[in-house]
Motif scaffolding. Structure first.
Motif, PDB file in Angstrom:
ATOM      1  N   PHE A   5       0.113  32.374   9.582  1.00  0.00           N
ATOM      2  CA  PHE A   5       0.957  32.164  10.450  1.00  0.00           C
ATOM      3  C   PHE A   5       0.696  32.299  11.771  1.00  0.00           C
ATOM      4  CE2 PHE A   5       3.063  33.692   5.983  1.00  0.00           C
ATOM      5  CZ  PHE A   5       4.171  33.240   6.152  1.00  0.00           C
ATOM      6  N   ASP A   6       1.271  31.625  12.745  1.00  0.00           N
ATOM      7  CA  ASP A   6       1.229  31.257  14.478  1.00  0.00           C
ATOM      8  C   ASP A   6       1.759  32.705  14.503  1.00  0.00           C
ATOM      9  OD1 ASP A   6       2.085  31.024  17.049  1.00  0.00           O
ATOM     10  OD2 ASP A   6       2.578  29.400  15.919  1.00  0.00           O
ATOM     11  N   GLY A   7       1.876  33.939  15.283  1.00  0.00           N
ATOM     12  CA  GLY A   7       2.538  35.345  15.746  1.00  0.00           C
ATOM     13  C   GLY A   7       1.744  34.963  16.794  1.00  0.00           C
ATOM     14  N   VAL A  39      -1.530  36.818  10.468  1.00  0.00           N
ATOM     15  CA  VAL A  39      -0.916  36.344  11.174  1.00  0.00           C
ATOM     16  C   VAL A  39      -1.497  35.960  12.307  1.00  0.00           C
ATOM     17  CG1 VAL A  39       1.369  37.019  12.954  1.00  0.00           C
ATOM     18  CG2 VAL A  39       1.058  37.373  10.673  1.00  0.00           C
ATOM     19  N   ALA A  40      -1.899  35.066  13.654  1.00  0.00           N
ATOM     20  CA  ALA A  40      -2.910  34.917  14.694  1.00  0.00           C
ATOM     21  C   ALA A  40      -1.867  34.870  15.568  1.00  0.00           C
ATOM     22  CB  ALA A  40      -3.060  33.160  14.942  1.00  0.00           C
ATOM     23  N   LEU A  41      -2.196  36.565  16.545  1.00  0.00           N
ATOM     24  CA  LEU A  41      -1.662  37.119  17.120  1.00  0.00           C
ATOM     25  C   LEU A  41      -2.223  37.308  18.568  1.00  0.00           C
ATOM     26  CD1 LEU A  41      -0.576  40.540  15.388  1.00  0.00           C
ATOM     27  CD2 LEU A  41       0.881  38.833  15.829  1.00  0.00           C
ATOM     28  N   ARG A  42      -1.620  37.279  19.914  1.00  0.00           N
ATOM     29  CA  ARG A  42      -2.897  37.785  21.134  1.00  0.00           C
ATOM     30  C   ARG A  42      -2.776  38.752  21.253  1.00  0.00           C
ATOM     31  NH1 ARG A  42       2.083  36.655  25.398  1.00  0.00           N
ATOM     32  NH2 ARG A  42       2.825  36.962  24.108  1.00  0.00           N
ATOM     33  N   ASN A  55      -3.272  41.083   7.929  1.00  0.00           N
ATOM     34  CA  ASN A  55      -4.491  40.909   7.791  1.00  0.00           C
ATOM     35  C   ASN A  55      -3.864  39.954   9.515  1.00  0.00           C
ATOM     36  OD1 ASN A  55      -7.100  40.876   9.079  1.00  0.00           O
ATOM     37  ND2 ASN A  55      -7.054  38.717   8.259  1.00  0.00           N
ATOM     38  N   ARG A  56      -4.287  40.911  10.170  1.00  0.00           N
ATOM     39  CA  ARG A  56      -4.474  40.653  12.146  1.00  0.00           C
ATOM     40  C   ARG A  56      -5.686  39.394  12.167  1.00  0.00           C
ATOM     41  NH1 ARG A  56      -2.456  43.588  17.185  1.00  0.00           N
ATOM     42  NH2 ARG A  56      -3.536  41.880  19.167  1.00  0.00           N
ATOM     43  N   VAL A  57      -5.466  38.475  13.149  1.00  0.00           N
ATOM     44  CA  VAL A  57      -6.417  37.458  14.021  1.00  0.00           C
ATOM     45  C   VAL A  57      -5.948  36.900  14.792  1.00  0.00           C
ATOM     46  CG1 VAL A  57      -7.401  36.306  11.298  1.00  0.00           C
ATOM     47  CG2 VAL A  57      -5.434  35.598  12.788  1.00  0.00           C
TER      48      VAL A  57
END
Length: 356
Positions: A5-7, A39-42, A55-57
């Motif tokens: 997911f785009d986060g 989730v893709a996070l800053r 999972n955090r990327v």
């Protein structure tokens, strides 16, 4: 299913996008606990409320458009994702599903500064790389299809009240510490969210007084709100009938929605109509502009008035002040307003597209 997911806006300033990103990810996790979610996070996003199983990327590029266009497809391959769900900007290599929040900049360019219009101009063209294009409401899906027929059919997944509000423990904010009655509106200052129309309607109402004011909640710091008030807003504030508040916590906004005599949602156009949906959830009398998204999201509960008609809106305030609404209509609205249902709708569309 493995889903990335785009986060980007998980903890960011894009109010509507942030809400939908959060709600869909959390609802998907609850509805499909066996799916493996990333989730893709800053880097600066704390995401303390991200479930441990998710999972955090990390994405490095800015702004959101560049990050999505360049980074996310590579991250999806690295995570071996079966599906990639993004918001607004579609990777050049494609995405399984792109959620386009709105195309209002196409219908109302004057509402947006040139820089924002240029930035948003990539949203619909890039969506052609997506397998599925989705949005929150049927009315917004129709707008997107009207402007980019090649994207049809656009999937409407539905919207619901934000869980940060519906689960918050209410706390009375200081701005209403000295009054027992008030009306409520919220949004950005200027034309798009109808704050000017709400102020004009309040001044045309006999119910809105110094003892029962209209509270205008702006999602900015109080200092920023004060600096950005127009001469018209300052004059309205000086009457004592209008009060401008900066950003409220979910607990404070929950208290306001539970105790308000009436909610005004007079935006001249809407995409998701979350303020109207949340007023309905909290059982608050609602006066809303007669636009497609309000009819779709709150029709039967809201008292609809013509866009820009301060006299009609002022009369509606007087008529609907603390008035009971159509509870059967409200129950019908809330029965279909569920984030897990939205997640199921989107997942079903993804499964269907990959099975072709």
């Amino acid at each position: 299913m493995r889903v990335l997911f785009d986060g980007y806006w998980w903890d960011g300033d894009a109010r509507g996008t942030r809400a939908v990103q959060r709600e869909l990810i959390l609802a998907w996790h609850r509805a499909f606990p066996r799916d493996q979610l990333s989730v893709a996070l800053r880097p600066e996003s704390p995401a303390d409320d991200l479930p441990a199983a998710v999972n955090r990327v990390t994405v490095r590029l800015r702004p959101h458009a560049l990050s999505n266009l360049v980074e996310l497809r590579r991250l999806a391959r690295r995570e071996r994702a079966d599906a990639l769900v993004v918001h607004d900007f579609t990777p050049l290599g494609g995405a399984t599903a792109t959620i386009v929040h709105d195309a209002m900049h196409r219908d109302h360019p004057a509402w947006f500064p040139m820089s924002q219009r240029l930035y948003s101009s990539a949203i619909l063209p890039s969506a052609r790389f997506a397998t599925i294009v989705a949005t929150g409401t049927r009315s917004e899906a129709a707008r997107i299809e009207r402007h980019e027929w090649a994207l049809a059919p656009v999937t409407s997944i539905g919207v619901a009240a934000r869980t940060s509000l519906t689960t918050a423990s209410p706390a009375r904010p200081a701005i209403v510490a000295d009054v027992t009655q008030f009306a409520l509106t919220r949004g950005r200052l200027g034309t798009r969210d109808g704050i000017d129309d709400a102020v004009a309607a309040a001044l045309a109402s006999s119910r809105v007084t110094t003892q029962s004011p209209l509270i205008v909640v702006v999602d900015s710091s109080r200092r920023s709100v004060e600096a950005r008030l127009s001469a018209r807003h300052r004059a309205a504030r000086d009457t004592g009938r209008i009060r401008f508040s900066g950003r409220l916590t979910p607990a404070e906004l929950s208290w306001m929605l539970r105790h308000t005599a009436l909610v005004l949602s007079l935006a001249p156009d809407e995409n998701m109509a979350l303020p109207a949906m949340e007023a309905t959830w909290f059982d608050a009398p609602l006066v809303a502009s007669d636009v497609p998204a309000h009819r779709e999201v709150a029709g039967g509960w809201a008292h609809l008035v013509p866009v820009g008609d301060a006299v009609a809106a002022g009369a509606a305030i007087d008529a609907r002040w603390h008035a009971a609404g159509d509870e059967e209509a409200r129950e019908r609205i809330l029965a279909r307003a569920d984030w897990r249902a939205a997640a199921r709708e989107l997942r079903a569309a993804i499964v269907s597209s990959t099975a072709r």
